[in-house]
Design a protein around this motif. Structure first.
Motif, PDB file in Angstrom:
ATOM      1  N   LEU A  76       0.352  -1.359  -0.268  1.00 54.66           N
ATOM      2  CA  LEU A  76       0.472  -0.204  -0.457  1.00 54.66           C
ATOM      3  C   LEU A  76       0.346   1.150   0.087  1.00 54.66           C
ATOM      4  N   VAL A  77       2.111   1.233   0.713  1.00 47.54           N
ATOM      5  CA  VAL A  77       2.729   2.265   0.860  1.00 47.54           C
ATOM      6  C   VAL A  77       3.631   3.048  -0.615  1.00 47.54           C
ATOM      7  N   ARG A  78       3.985   1.864  -1.217  1.00 52.56           N
ATOM      8  CA  ARG A  78       4.159   2.133  -1.907  1.00 52.56           C
ATOM      9  C   ARG A  78       3.609   2.431  -3.397  1.00 52.56           C
ATOM     10  N   LEU A  79       2.632   1.929  -3.243  1.00 54.00           N
ATOM     11  CA  LEU A  79       1.519   2.636  -4.728  1.00 54.00           C
ATOM     12  C   LEU A  79       1.197   3.604  -4.238  1.00 54.00           C
ATOM     13  N   ALA A  80       0.678   3.971  -2.873  1.00 52.93           N
ATOM     14  CA  ALA A  80       0.636   5.358  -2.667  1.00 52.93           C
ATOM     15  C   ALA A  80       2.217   6.353  -3.412  1.00 52.93           C
ATOM     16  N   ASP A  81       3.380   5.918  -2.931  1.00 54.66           N
ATOM     17  CA  ASP A  81       4.293   6.443  -3.179  1.00 54.66           C
ATOM     18  C   ASP A  81       3.835   6.807  -4.582  1.00 54.66           C
ATOM     19  N   ARG A  82       4.131   6.165  -5.095  1.00 56.32           N
ATOM     20  CA  ARG A  82       4.290   5.611  -6.791  1.00 56.32           C
ATOM     21  C   ARG A  82       3.153   7.376  -7.516  1.00 56.32           C
ATOM     22  N   LEU A  83       1.980   7.141  -7.245  1.00 49.09           N
ATOM     23  CA  LEU A  83       0.772   7.673  -7.374  1.00 49.09           C
ATOM     24  C   LEU A  83       0.541   9.401  -6.454  1.00 49.09           C
ATOM     25  N   GLY A  84       1.758   8.932  -5.534  1.00 46.64           N
ATOM     26  CA  GLY A  84       2.045  11.208  -4.946  1.00 46.64           C
ATOM     27  C   GLY A  84       0.695  11.502  -4.097  1.00 46.64           C
ATOM     28  N   ILE A  85       0.594  10.008  -3.208  1.00 48.84           N
ATOM     29  CA  ILE A  85      -0.902   9.777  -2.305  1.00 48.84           C
ATOM     30  C   ILE A  85      -0.447  10.132  -1.566  1.00 48.84           C
ATOM     31  N   PRO A  86      -0.290  10.467  -0.250  1.00 51.43           N
ATOM     32  CA  PRO A  86       0.303  10.824   1.412  1.00 51.43           C
ATOM     33  C   PRO A  86      -1.122   9.750   1.968  1.00 51.43           C
ATOM     34  N   VAL A  87      -0.005   9.189   2.940  1.00 56.33           N
ATOM     35  CA  VAL A  87      -0.144   8.138   3.807  1.00 56.33           C
ATOM     36  C   VAL A  87      -0.320   8.401   4.829  1.00 56.33           C
ATOM     37  N   LEU A  88      -1.740   7.854   5.903  1.00 51.67           N
ATOM     38  CA  LEU A  88      -2.082   7.737   6.989  1.00 51.67           C
ATOM     39  C   LEU A  88      -1.803   5.866   7.746  1.00 51.67           C
ATOM     40  N   THR A  89      -0.878   6.332   8.645  1.00 56.08           N
ATOM     41  CA  THR A  89      -0.637   5.130   9.279  1.00 56.08           C
ATOM     42  C   THR A  89      -1.519   4.836  10.526  1.00 56.08           C
ATOM     43  N   LEU A  90      -2.503   3.487  11.576  1.00 58.48           N
ATOM     44  CA  LEU A  90      -2.458   3.596  12.286  1.00 58.48           C
ATOM     45  C   LEU A  90      -2.329   1.887  13.641  1.00 58.48           C
ATOM     46  N   VAL A  91      -1.251   2.878  14.653  1.00 54.09           N
ATOM     47  CA  VAL A  91      -0.293   1.926  15.385  1.00 54.09           C
ATOM     48  C   VAL A  91      -0.995   0.923  16.761  1.00 54.09           C
ATOM     49  N   ASP A  92      -1.759  -0.572  15.998  1.00 56.05           N
ATOM     50  CA  ASP A  92      -2.415  -0.557  17.622  1.00 56.05           C
ATOM     51  C   ASP A  92      -2.012  -2.167  16.936  1.00 56.05           C
ATOM     52  N   THR A  93      -1.380  -2.509  17.812  1.00 59.97           N
ATOM     53  CA  THR A  93      -0.129  -4.529  18.083  1.00 59.97           C
ATOM     54  C   THR A  93       0.036  -4.452  18.810  1.00 59.97           C
ATOM     55  N   PRO A  94       0.419  -5.988  19.988  1.00 61.27           N
ATOM     56  CA  PRO A  94       0.721  -5.960  20.735  1.00 61.27           C
ATOM     57  C   PRO A  94       2.142  -6.333  20.354  1.00 61.27           C
ATOM     58  N   GLY A  95       2.146  -6.390  19.396  1.00 56.61           N
ATOM     59  CA  GLY A  95       3.586  -7.028  18.716  1.00 56.61           C
ATOM     60  C   GLY A  95       3.677  -8.379  17.173  1.00 56.61           C
ATOM     61  N   ALA A  96       4.566  -7.908  16.242  1.00 58.14           N
ATOM     62  CA  ALA A  96       4.670  -8.568  15.340  1.00 58.14           C
ATOM     63  C   ALA A  96       4.573  -9.890  15.945  1.00 58.14           C
ATOM     64  N   ALA A  97       3.837 -10.569  15.132  1.00 62.23           N
ATOM     65  CA  ALA A  97       3.572 -12.146  15.934  1.00 62.23           C
ATOM     66  C   ALA A  97       4.584 -13.848  15.756  1.00 62.23           C
ATOM     67  N   ASN A  98       5.253 -13.761  16.844  1.00 64.35           N
ATOM     68  CA  ASN A  98       6.250 -14.441  16.778  1.00 64.35           C
ATOM     69  C   ASN A  98       5.856 -16.079  17.061  1.00 64.35           C
ATOM     70  N   ASP A  99       5.243 -16.825  16.411  1.00 61.33           N
ATOM     71  CA  ASP A  99       5.151 -18.036  16.105  1.00 61.33           C
ATOM     72  C   ASP A  99       5.525 -18.752  15.285  1.00 61.33           C
ATOM     73  N   ALA A 100       5.490 -19.845  15.107  1.00 60.66           N
ATOM     74  CA  ALA A 100       6.662 -21.140  14.541  1.00 60.66           C
ATOM     75  C   ALA A 100       6.093 -20.687  13.158  1.00 60.66           C
ATOM     76  N   ASP A 101       4.466 -20.511  12.423  1.00 60.20           N
ATOM     77  CA  ASP A 101       4.154 -20.217  11.456  1.00 60.20           C
ATOM     78  C   ASP A 101       4.344 -19.081  11.071  1.00 60.20           C
ATOM     79  N   ALA A 102       4.484 -17.538  11.883  1.00 65.85           N
ATOM     80  CA  ALA A 102       4.635 -16.355  11.586  1.00 65.85           C
ATOM     81  C   ALA A 102       6.495 -16.636  10.709  1.00 65.85           C
ATOM     82  N   GLU A 103       7.556 -16.803  11.774  1.00 62.16           N
ATOM     83  CA  GLU A 103       8.899 -17.728  11.438  1.00 62.16           C
ATOM     84  C   GLU A 103       8.953 -17.974   9.931  1.00 62.16           C
ATOM     85  N   ARG A 104       8.219 -19.124   9.586  1.00 58.52           N
ATOM     86  CA  ARG A 104       8.477 -20.005   8.551  1.00 58.52           C
ATOM     87  C   ARG A 104       8.046 -19.105   7.177  1.00 58.52           C
ATOM     88  N   ALA A 105       7.018 -17.889   7.350  1.00 55.02           N
ATOM     89  CA  ALA A 105       6.360 -17.290   6.557  1.00 55.02           C
ATOM     90  C   ALA A 105       7.010 -16.272   6.022  1.00 55.02           C
TER      91      ALA A 105
END
Length: 441
Positions: A315-344
């Protein structure tokens, strides 16, 4: 949804001017490789459809936006791509760049035309080059996947578009029905591709024109910057670090969807990382506000998975290419850290988001609306352009994890939270946040 190319164009555009047709030199008897009966097949296809090739190209009016429309005629040899098809597409993309208009591909194709052999397959390189040149010119590309969209048509115009829309029930896949191995047929459908993160939206055909109008407006009317939204929760600042954590974790606290709905007049979401994954805990898309477009990438309070970081980076790369400003909202206890997340590839995915935000030329504005858990939250945050709400916190790691790392007892978690200086007012004092936003009501 109508089947023919011209009926499809009529269904989405209020006006259409076809490009002048020049199909180049005569390919010779039965085409470039002398496929017996090819000339007769083309004559029959022309008589049946009224078209001389498998695509119709021209400039159309979709709502208030002009666009280059490329519509496939499946009745002409299965909408297959041959040398003359590639020539028409090349001229369509070139004309779009001359006019500075987006490209909308209305696809219905079985893939490359085997009666032209490698000459037909090489058209995919031609299409890819034209698409790349159009991308470099900062012009958006939207694809509509009709039934079927397979082979090279899917692997170039369809999957290579900035925004990919699909009609329910359409066959979509690189392998056509006659050449794929036995297996799960659902994987080769529009619904399957949506579930796997390769399609942004499934559309009711009755709403196709309206959706295209909205998408073209969003992708062609960039704003200047995203002002941080006002807080939707309480205005009281926490006295302690542990109180800040509990406040941010409260079930009653407003979440990302409430923020984007309040911020925009209307919006359209994108979905998927184009690598086989979807994270429902990340909300991305483009919204209309005060007559202009702002892109958004928002965490929704869950542990962000690799697909979420990759979708947000996309999303950020596409918006940047088209000259569109970006709003990000932060709300997470953290990145997923299970085995599936590591493999992915959680690490590379986080790195991808860090890079996308750091290299964006358009302004990226961040509001921390809840939990700011470690690097998984920081990857969504813009350096020097981050604000916080009163019911949020940002920390190098969670107080619980910090206590475990320091071999402290569970009873010491609140004290650890205080020591981490993670309250909104602490973040402003430390220079991490520019300010605390207050409720607008």
């Amino acid at each position: 949804m109508p089947d023919s190319a011209r009926a499809t164009i009529e269904a989405v555009a209020s006006a259409f001017t076809e490009l002048p047709v020049d199909d180049g030199p005569d390919p010779g008897v039965d085409g470039p490789i002398g496929w017996r009966g090819y000339d007769g097949a083309r004559v029959s296809a022309a008589e049946r459809t009224g078209e001389r090739e498998s695509v119709v190209c021209g400039v159309g009016k979709v709502g208030d936006a002009e666009a280059m429309l490329i519509a496939f005629e499946f009745g002409y040899l299965g909408g297959s791509l041959g040398g003359r098809t590639g020539l028409r597409l090349e001229r369509a993309f070139g004309r779009a760049r001359e006019l500075g208009v987006p490209v909308v591909s209305l696809i219905a194709t079985g893939g490359s035309r085997m009666q032209e052999g490698m000459r037909a397959l090489s058209q995919l390189q031609r299409i890819a080059r034209e698409s790349a040149l159009t991308r470099a010119a900062g012009l958006p590309q939207v694809a509509v996947l009709r039934d079927p969209t397979t082979g090279g048509g899917w692997a170039t115009l369809g999957a290579g578009a900035d925004v990919t829309l699909a009609l329910p029930g359409a066959q979509v896949g690189f392998a056509g029905s006659r050449v794929r191995p036995p297996g799960d047929p659902a994987a080769y459908t529009a619904e399957g591709q949506f579930a796997s993160g390769h399609v942004d939206q499934l559309l009711d055909p009755a709403w196709l024109r309206a959706k295209l109008e909205r998408w073209l407006r969003l992708l062609t009317t960039p704003g200047t910057e995203a002002v941080p939204p006002g807080a939707l929760g309480g205005a009281d600042l926490p006295d302690t670090g542990w109180a800040a954590v509990q406040q941010a974790r409260a079930a009653s606290r407003p979440r990302a969807e409430s923020y984007v709905d309040a911020y925009f007049e209307w919006r359209e979401d994108i979905s998927g990382d184009r690598c086989g994954g979807v994270d429902d805990g990340v909300l991305c898309g483009f919204g209309y506000r005060d007559g202009a477009t702002i892109a958004y990438a928002a965490q929704c309070g869950t542990a962000t998975r690799p697909a979420g970081f990759r979708t947000a980076a996309r999303l950020v790369r596409l918006a940047d290419r088209l000259g569109i400003p970006v709003l990000t909202l932060v709300d997470t206890p953290g990145a997923a850290n299970d085995a599936d997340a590591e493999r992915a590839g959680i690490g590379p995915a986080i790195a991808e988001m860090f890079e996308a935000v750091a290299s964006a030329r358009v302004p990226v504005t961040t509001l921390v609306i809840g939990e700011g858990g470690s690097g998984g939250a920081l990857a969504f945050a813009a350096e020097g352009r981050t604000w916080v709400t009163p019911d949020s916190y940002f920390s190098v790691t969670s107080p619980e994890a910090a206590a475990r790392i320091l071999k402290r007892a569970e009873a010491e978690v609140p004290t650890t939270a205080d020591q981490l200086r993670l309250r909104p007012q602490d973040l402003v004092e430390l220079g991490i946040a520019r300010g605390i936003v207050t409720p607008t009501r």
